[in-house]
Enzyme design. Structure first.
Site, PDB file in Angstrom:
ATOM      1  N   ARG A  39       0.844  -1.201   0.000  1.00  0.00           N
ATOM      2  CA  ARG A  39       0.000   0.000   0.000  1.00  0.00           C
ATOM      3  C   ARG A  39       0.879   1.250   0.000  1.00  0.00           C
ATOM      4  O   ARG A  39       2.086   1.169   0.150  1.00  0.00           O
ATOM      5  CB  ARG A  39      -0.939  -0.015   1.209  1.00  0.00           C
ATOM      6  CG  ARG A  39      -0.176  -0.228   2.514  1.00  0.00           C
ATOM      7  CD  ARG A  39      -0.782   0.430   3.687  1.00  0.00           C
ATOM      8  NE  ARG A  39      -0.785   1.885   3.587  1.00  0.00           N
ATOM      9  CZ  ARG A  39       0.287   2.644   3.776  1.00  0.00           C
ATOM     10  NH1 ARG A  39       1.482   2.134   4.043  1.00  0.00           N
ATOM     11  NH2 ARG A  39       0.201   3.955   3.684  1.00  0.00           N
TER      12      ARG A  39
ATOM     13  N   ALA B 170       0.733   5.096  -2.166  1.00  0.00           N
ATOM     14  CA  ALA B 170       0.705   5.322  -3.616  1.00  0.00           C
ATOM     15  C   ALA B 170       2.038   5.019  -4.328  1.00  0.00           C
ATOM     16  O   ALA B 170       2.069   4.220  -5.274  1.00  0.00           O
ATOM     17  CB  ALA B 170       0.233   6.750  -3.888  1.00  0.00           C
TER      18      ALA B 170
ATOM     19  N   ASP C 238      -2.237  10.820  -2.943  1.00  0.00           N
ATOM     20  CA  ASP C 238      -2.494   9.718  -3.877  1.00  0.00           C
ATOM     21  C   ASP C 238      -2.733  10.198  -5.293  1.00  0.00           C
ATOM     22  O   ASP C 238      -2.529   9.441  -6.258  1.00  0.00           O
ATOM     23  CB  ASP C 238      -3.698   8.902  -3.399  1.00  0.00           C
ATOM     24  CG  ASP C 238      -3.308   8.069  -2.194  1.00  0.00           C
ATOM     25  OD1 ASP C 238      -3.342   8.592  -1.076  1.00  0.00           O
ATOM     26  OD2 ASP C 238      -2.917   6.904  -2.390  1.00  0.00           O
TER      27      ASP C 238
ATOM     28  N   GLN D 269      -3.491   3.001   9.551  1.00  0.00           N
ATOM     29  CA  GLN D 269      -2.128   3.121   9.013  1.00  0.00           C
ATOM     30  C   GLN D 269      -1.249   4.017   9.887  1.00  0.00           C
ATOM     31  O   GLN D 269      -0.037   3.839   9.958  1.00  0.00           O
ATOM     32  CB  GLN D 269      -2.173   3.705   7.589  1.00  0.00           C
ATOM     33  CG  GLN D 269      -2.747   2.779   6.541  1.00  0.00           C
ATOM     34  CD  GLN D 269      -4.227   2.998   6.344  1.00  0.00           C
ATOM     35  OE1 GLN D 269      -4.942   3.414   7.248  1.00  0.00           O
ATOM     36  NE2 GLN D 269      -4.724   2.707   5.147  1.00  0.00           N
TER      37      GLN D 269
HETATM   38  O1  MRU Z   1      -4.951   3.190   1.617  1.00  0.00           O
HETATM   39  P1  MRU Z   1      -3.479   3.464   1.697  1.00  0.00           P
HETATM   40  O2  MRU Z   1      -2.879   3.003   2.976  1.00  0.00           O
HETATM   41  O3  MRU Z   1      -2.744   2.963   0.491  1.00  0.00           O
HETATM   42  O4  MRU Z   1      -3.423   5.039   1.672  1.00  0.00           O
HETATM   43  C1  MRU Z   1      -2.171   5.658   1.699  1.00  0.00           C
HETATM   44  C2  MRU Z   1      -2.226   7.129   1.710  1.00  0.00           C
HETATM   45  O5  MRU Z   1      -3.263   7.739   1.649  1.00  0.00           O
HETATM   46  C3  MRU Z   1      -0.905   7.828   1.699  1.00  0.00           C
HETATM   47  O6  MRU Z   1      -0.964   9.026   2.389  1.00  0.00           O
HETATM   48  C4  MRU Z   1      -0.525   8.102   0.240  1.00  0.00           C
HETATM   49  O7  MRU Z   1      -0.647   6.936  -0.508  1.00  0.00           O
HETATM   50  C5  MRU Z   1       0.826   8.642   0.110  1.00  0.00           C
HETATM   51  S1  MRU Z   1       2.044   7.465   0.548  1.00  0.00           S
HETATM   52  C6  MRU Z   1       3.538   8.193   0.366  1.00  0.00           C
END
Ligand code: MRU
Length: 357
Positions: free
Chosen positions: A53, A55, A246, A205
């Site tokens: 996970r 982005a 993202d 997270q």
């Molecule tokens: O659902 P996730 O855990 O993949 O969401 C991640 C996020 O929203 C992060 O802030 C984003 O992907 C940036 S990661 C450097």
């Protein structure tokens, strides 16, 4: 290719290039488990269930999916090979719609494969080219994290209290991270920050992954529930908010983990700078503004059951579980990219970095 993998990399290629080795982020912080992923269904599942996970990390992972899949095809017919690759990568691309990096990496690998085929390359040569491109994507990600971390650090002061949401650290990228990058780099250079990490309901997270990374790096950190952000801001504990992203629309509206928008609104109310950190590849020039960004909807069970030994709401209760929200560009103090720090008006500054100004 020169990239030397580290065990801490959230994704890397196996020595025989037949599978991707990934830290299973669903199991953190309790267990540090590595999983081997080799089929298109496993790849889809790893992204959808958030074993992999964040982005940029999903983008790096998708880059590696291409050579692993390509090496598994038995055919030497280039047309059939390309059809399989397209079908598999497009299937993987459909696993999560909001983060642009996934489709960005898929498009990049497909364009490369198609270009090679047009020039008459064999399936073996295309597979090799896909491997080299995947390593390049990974190397670029490491490089961009360092640049973003340096730029972000230039906006902070030693001793700052920082609020962050979700996880935008090394687990979500490659080394350092984006939103956590300035903090982790600063720590190496002797800065003392105090970091408040929103737990980030419903998948936690912030509590599970950000706290894990900060504790391991020796950063002074405190986990708060998402509904405590206003209180810690009001108490004067926060001098800056740092988050990842993202997808960045062409006007600077930013999609990020659900809850980011409310943090941005609070930061504006309390006069605290709200910084978004992300790679240039997160800018989606084809999306004029945030209203056009597709928001991933996830099952209600994640809210009701995920972290509880018994359901925390009655059976029959309904749930709404959007995984992302869009922060209006007017709430963002600066967007920190590997190509520089963007300031409002974002339509101009975002166009400017595209043109290399
Ligand atoms: O659902 P996730 O855990 O993949 O969401 C991640 C996020 O929203 C992060 O802030 C984003 O992907 C940036 S990661 C450097």
């Amino acid at each position: 290719m020169s990239l030397v993998y580290r065990e801490s990399d959230p994704v890397r290629l196996s020595d025989d290039r037949r599978s991707i080795i990934a830290i299973d982020q669903r199991k953190l912080p309790g267990e540090v488990i590595y999983i081997n992923i080799s089929t298109a269904d496993q790849m889809f599942d790893a992204i959808y269930t958030l074993a992999v996970r964040g982005a940029p990390c999903i983008g790096v992972f998708a880059g590696y999916c291409a050579p692993v899949l390509a090496a598994s095809y038995k055919t030497t017919d280039t047309g059939e090979f390309l059809t399989k690759l397209r079908d598999d990568l497009n299937h993987i691309d459909s696993s999560r719609p909001t983060a642009v990096n996934l489709s960005w990496a898929v498009k990049r690998q497909l364009a490369l494969a198609e270009g090679c085929a047009e020039r008459g390359s064999s399936t073996g040569e295309i597979t090799e080219a896909l491997y080299e491109e995947a390593v390049r994507i990974h190397e670029e990600d490491i490089d961009m994290c360092l640049k973003i971390s340096e730029a972000g650090l230039s906006l902070l002061k030693d001793g700052d209290g920082i609020l962050t949401h979700c996880n935008a650290g090394a687990l979500a990228t490659s080394r350092y991270g984006t939103g956590l990058g300035p903090i982790l780099l600063g720590r190496e250079r002797g800065y003392d920050f105090h970091v408040y990490s929103d737990e980030t309901r419903p998948l936690l997270q912030g509590a599970r992954l950000t706290a894990y990374e900060l504790v391991n790096a020796g950063v002074d950190e405190t986990v708060i529930c998402d509904d405590m952000a206003a209180q810690v801001m009001k108490e004067g504990r926060i001098q800056a908010v740092l988050t990842g992203c993202d997808r960045i629309a062409a006007n600077g509206d930013v999609a990020n983990k659900i809850g980011t928008m409310q943090v941005a609104i609070l930061a504006r109310y309390y006069g605290i700078p709200f910084y978004v950190l992300g790679p240039y590849s997160t800018i989606d020039y084809a999306t004029p503004n945030g209203d056009q960004i597709k928001i991933e909807q996830r099952p209600g069970e994640e809210i009701r059951d995920m972290w509880y030994s018994k359901s925390m709401a009655p059976m029959g209760a309904s749930f709404y579980n959007p995984a992302f929200d869009v922060t209006d560009n007017s709430l963002i103090t600066a967007i920190i990219t590997d190509k520089g720090i963007l300031r409002p008006p974002y339509t101009e500054s975002i166009k400017g970095i595209q043109a290399g100004e």
